[in-house]
Motif scaffolding. Sequence first.
Motif, PDB file in Angstrom:
ATOM      1  N   ASN A  55     -40.632 -86.039  61.659  1.00  0.00           N
ATOM      2  CA  ASN A  55     -39.461 -85.873  60.710  1.00  0.00           C
ATOM      3  C   ASN A  55     -38.201 -85.739  61.618  1.00  0.00           C
ATOM      4  O   ASN A  55     -37.486 -85.391  61.697  1.00  0.00           O
ATOM      5  N   MET A  73     -46.710 -88.356  58.103  1.00  0.00           N
ATOM      6  CA  MET A  73     -45.425 -88.905  58.851  1.00  0.00           C
ATOM      7  C   MET A  73     -44.022 -89.429  57.224  1.00  0.00           C
ATOM      8  O   MET A  73     -43.841 -89.278  56.875  1.00  0.00           O
ATOM      9  N   ASP A 128     -40.550 -88.909  57.813  1.00  0.00           N
ATOM     10  CA  ASP A 128     -39.515 -89.351  58.198  1.00  0.00           C
ATOM     11  C   ASP A 128     -39.494 -89.728  60.316  1.00  0.00           C
ATOM     12  O   ASP A 128     -39.896 -89.355  60.833  1.00  0.00           O
ATOM     13  N   SER A 174     -40.024 -94.317  58.108  1.00  0.00           N
ATOM     14  CA  SER A 174     -41.438 -94.099  58.606  1.00  0.00           C
ATOM     15  C   SER A 174     -42.507 -94.480  59.000  1.00  0.00           C
ATOM     16  O   SER A 174     -43.153 -94.822  58.014  1.00  0.00           O
TER      17      SER A 174
END
Length: 204
Positions: free
Chosen positions: A113, A136, A138, A170
Amino acid sequence: IGSGATFDAGDNAYTLNLTHCDVPVVYNGNFDAGNSTVLYSGACNQTIAPMYYYNLSMTNSDKTFSNTNIIGVAGAFIPEASHTYTVEGSSVEFNGSIAQSIPDFTFDKLVVNNTSLPSVGVTMSGDVTVNKQLLMTDGVLNTGVNTLLVTNTSPSAVMNGHYTDDTHQSYINGSLTRYLPKGHTGEEFTQQYIFPVGNTTNGY
């Protein structure tokens, strides 16, 4: 840290050295990490408290990651390689706004993130294994020449991956290896197995 209390490390690069065995931090309030480093240095097994760190460093003995809440790292994650880390049930989130690095390590749940885009995001400096889930949220996870392995065979073992624009995306920049259930042919899979891979030229 008592309920309703805040430990504020400020913007200075202080090091908080924790030497107490077992549970060196009782965390019921708020911890503002600032630019600090929390060092778990006891020569005995210690439990890594579930709170949001800037730099998290571990040395001198085996450690157990708390399984009660998220262990967040906004800066450096530094586990001494010569020790054993018990991670079952734990969740580690790399949530920095700067470039971050993940060393050779085995996680139970790993959350990416990182909001440093369009910079480099999170870069693996060694092989990374995820036992339960890779999320996932960011940012880009750069594997380089290293191996990213997810061993859980559930479809939800790898989640998300997205592209909105150059600063909101991402994906895994590199390769991903994930286990699938034994004894099935391609036609027998009824659920989607996500491989959120891309590259710096084309994105996700």
